[in-house]
Design an enzyme around this catalytic site. Structure first.
Site, PDB file in Angstrom:
ATOM      1  N   LYS A 104       0.724  -1.223   0.089  1.00  0.00           N
ATOM      2  CA  LYS A 104       0.019  -0.071   0.027  1.00  0.00           C
ATOM      3  C   LYS A 104       0.835   1.332   0.190  1.00  0.00           C
ATOM      4  CE  LYS A 104      -3.133   2.509   2.816  1.00  0.00           C
ATOM      5  NZ  LYS A 104      -3.795   3.107   4.270  1.00  0.00           N
ATOM      6  N   ALA A 191      -9.545   5.342   4.776  1.00  0.00           N
ATOM      7  CA  ALA A 191      -9.288   6.649   5.658  1.00  0.00           C
ATOM      8  C   ALA A 191     -10.587   7.340   5.935  1.00  0.00           C
ATOM      9  CB  ALA A 191      -8.122   7.605   5.277  1.00  0.00           C
TER      10      ALA A 191
END
Length: 263
Positions: A104, A191
């Site tokens: 990531k 997020a």
């Protein structure tokens, strides 16, 4: 469409790897590492992020990998990177440490809101995809950059819902919906998701998956929170597949208003 959908028939494919669960989780902020494995079991999550600085086979009990079941795939992240070069270096170290080919990309130069640097993220993606990494770039929602990441070889795009750790949900919902409509890659909302209802909402608008860390890890009961988010993601996915009717301006009776029995 049959409401009973076999999970194996609705797998999430990332870099050729099949996942039957669409909730990605993280290892940060837990009060105890011992909570990670039972949270994973409760949530069903099959892919979990790990910051490379927490990976150290020589660290004994401090090595985070000791707490992740072998059945769960590791998604190392490049947390702390401020340039593409730093992200590439971290990714290579993660692979050398035995964390596999998933990575990531996180490149953050904004110290106040911790927003990702899309330009540096794109550069890192281009380099690492050519090296055989399965790249999942964390990005600020942008249609052009999403297309560029596809062309660079990314396996998915991971737009933020709202700033990291804010628990404010889908502040970027309108742009994420546009990305979902146009992207050739799976869109994973990453997020800012703070409630199971927000995770379900992301899935309802067509996200391929969501990543939740802070909301689970900082809850009073991370195991129960993991289960709640896992169920919410399933519900949102089923709702998307069911193609629910859209909103209407006026009321519409669910039963006929004529033909009542009369005395």
């Amino acid at each position: 469409m049959n409401a009973t959908i076999n999970a194996a028939d609705d797998a999430l494919l990332l870099g050729g790897v099949r996942f039957t669960n669409r909730l990605l989780t993280g290892t940060g902020k837990f009060a105890s590492h011992d909570l990670i494995a039972p949270m994973l079991a409760a949530s069903g999550s099959e892919l979990i992020t790990v910051a490379l600085r927490r990976v150290d086979p020589k660290a004994g009990e401090q090595d985070i990998l000791r707490y992740i079941p072998p059945s769960v795939r590791i998604l190392p992240n490049t947390s702390g990177a401020r340039t593409a070069e730093e992200a590439v270096r971290i990714a290579r170290l993660a692979r050398a440490a035995g964390c596999g080919d998933f990575i990531k990309i996180e490149v953050i130069t904004d110290n106040k809101y911790l927003l990702p640097d899309n330009a540096e993220t794109l550069r890192a993606t281009e380099i690492l995809a050519k090296e055989g990494f399965i790249v999942l770039p964390y990005m600020f929602p942008d249609l052009t950059v999403s297309r560029q990441l596809h062309d660079a070889g990314a396996a998915a795009v991971m737009p933020l819902g709202s700033p990291i750790g804010s628990n404010r949900g889908l502040e970027m919902k309108a742009m994420i919906k546009r990305m979902i409509e146009t992207s050739k890659l799976p869109v994973i909302v990453d997020a800012g998701i703070g409630k199971p209802s927000q995770a379900a909402e992301a899935m309802e608008i067509g996200a391929a998956a969501v990543l939740v860390n802070t909301a689970i890890a900082t809850s009073a009961d991370p195991i129960m929170a993991g289960k709640a988010f896992g169920l919410a993601v399933q519900a949102g996915r089923l709702a998307r597949l069911a193609q629910l009717a859209g909103e209407k301006e006026y009321a519409e009776a669910s039963s006929p208003l004529t033909g009542f029995l009369r005395a």
